[in-house]
Design an enzyme around this catalytic site. Structure first.
Site, PDB file in Angstrom:
ATOM      1  CE1 TYR A 187      -4.433  -1.717   5.180  1.00 16.67           C
ATOM      2  CE2 TYR A 187      -3.491   0.440   4.703  1.00 16.67           C
ATOM      3  CZ  TYR A 187      -4.050  -0.742   4.262  1.00 16.67           C
ATOM      4  OH  TYR A 187      -4.231  -0.963   2.919  1.00 16.67           O
ATOM      5  CB  SER A 240      -0.887   0.011   1.252  1.00 11.37           C
ATOM      6  OG  SER A 240      -1.521   1.262   1.434  1.00 11.37           O
TER       7      SER A 240
END
Length: 265
Positions: free
Chosen positions: A152, A139
């Site tokens: 995350y 990501s």
């Protein structure tokens, strides 16, 4: 590697979002796709709209045995694996000091352990045939993490470092690896937390379409790219942050407001 008729691709997190879009892009080229996720019904729905015959395999990526069974099952049905995509992921946004530990542990189990289990179970199939390609879905948060996404971002950075090293370890094996760094893509990733997204967030239905991300992944695999960034701003942010974190903070404050980088010390 070329993605063409007969290419055998296994994708985790294939029931929706980027995973489902990638399955569609691969099937459109004639690939045989193994779709893995927890919901058999959702997988069956995705498989039903793809051209050709595919395999929907219920699988919990947080369970090593479940992952191995799904990958081995697909390899047996398809006669092998050419493309292995570790895509499954979840988010729970919010300040770490307020976040229940079980949510942090769940992100770790799915995002990081799920990648570990997928590659560990799939790699022997690729090594056995002496060719293939691995895709790890990191990501933009793996390049520069954001407030309210500390855990995350940590799981995505773990994927990045693992994949970067593994690409080198696979030198001379006939197997290559691409790391993917999506920015804000129009998926259902945050459907469970729409009412508490941080002010800097710019995702939702107006974000980059998942189909565009899937097309970039296919292109990246075919040209053996080390990394794929989409939208392009993700690569710029990562480059600036590597050189000067303060500079990246300043850039983000201009683009996303003070909540993206509230500290100036």
């Amino acid at each position: 590697m070329r993605i063409e008729a007969g290419t055998r691709a296994f994708i985790t997190g294939a029931s929706r979002g980027i995973g489902a879009a990638l399955a569609e892009a691969l099937a459109a080229r004639g690939a045989v796709v193994g779709l893995a996720a927890r919901s058999q019904d959702q997988l069956d729905a995705v498989a039903a709209r793809l051209p050709g015959e595919h395999h929907a395999l219920a699988c919990d990526v947080a369970d090593a045995r479940s992952v191995k069974d799904a990958i081995d099952g697909f390899a047996e049905r398809a006669g092998g694996i050419d493309l292995l995509v570790a895509n499954a992921g979840i988010t729970h946004y919010g300040p770490f000091r307020d976040q229940p530990l079980e949510l942090a542990e769940q992100m770790t189990a799915v995002n990081w352990n799920g990648t570990l289990y997928t590659v560990h179970a799939g790699l022997p199939h690729l090594l056995g045939q002496g060719r293939g390609h691995v895709v790890v879905m990191s990501s933009g948060a793996g390049l520069r993490s954001f407030p309210s996404a500390a855990v995350y971002g940590a799981t995505k950075a773990a994927q990045r470092m693992f994949a970067e090293a593994l690409r080198h370890e696979l030198a001379g094996t006939g197997i290559s690896l691409t790391v993917v760094y999506p920015g804000e893509i129009a998926t259902s990733l945050h459907d469970h937390e729409k009412d508490r997204m941080p002010a800097w967030y710019r995702g939702g239905p107006d974000a980059a379409p998942a189909a565009g991300m899937a097309a970039k992944i296919v292109e990246g695999v075919e040209r053996d790219a080390r990394a794929v960034y989409h939208p392009p701003l993700v690569q710029l942010l990562g480059a600036v942050h590597n050189v000067t974190p303060r500079g990246a903070d300043a850039l983000l404050r201009r683009l996303r407001g003070a909540s993206a980088a509230p500290r100036r010390d």
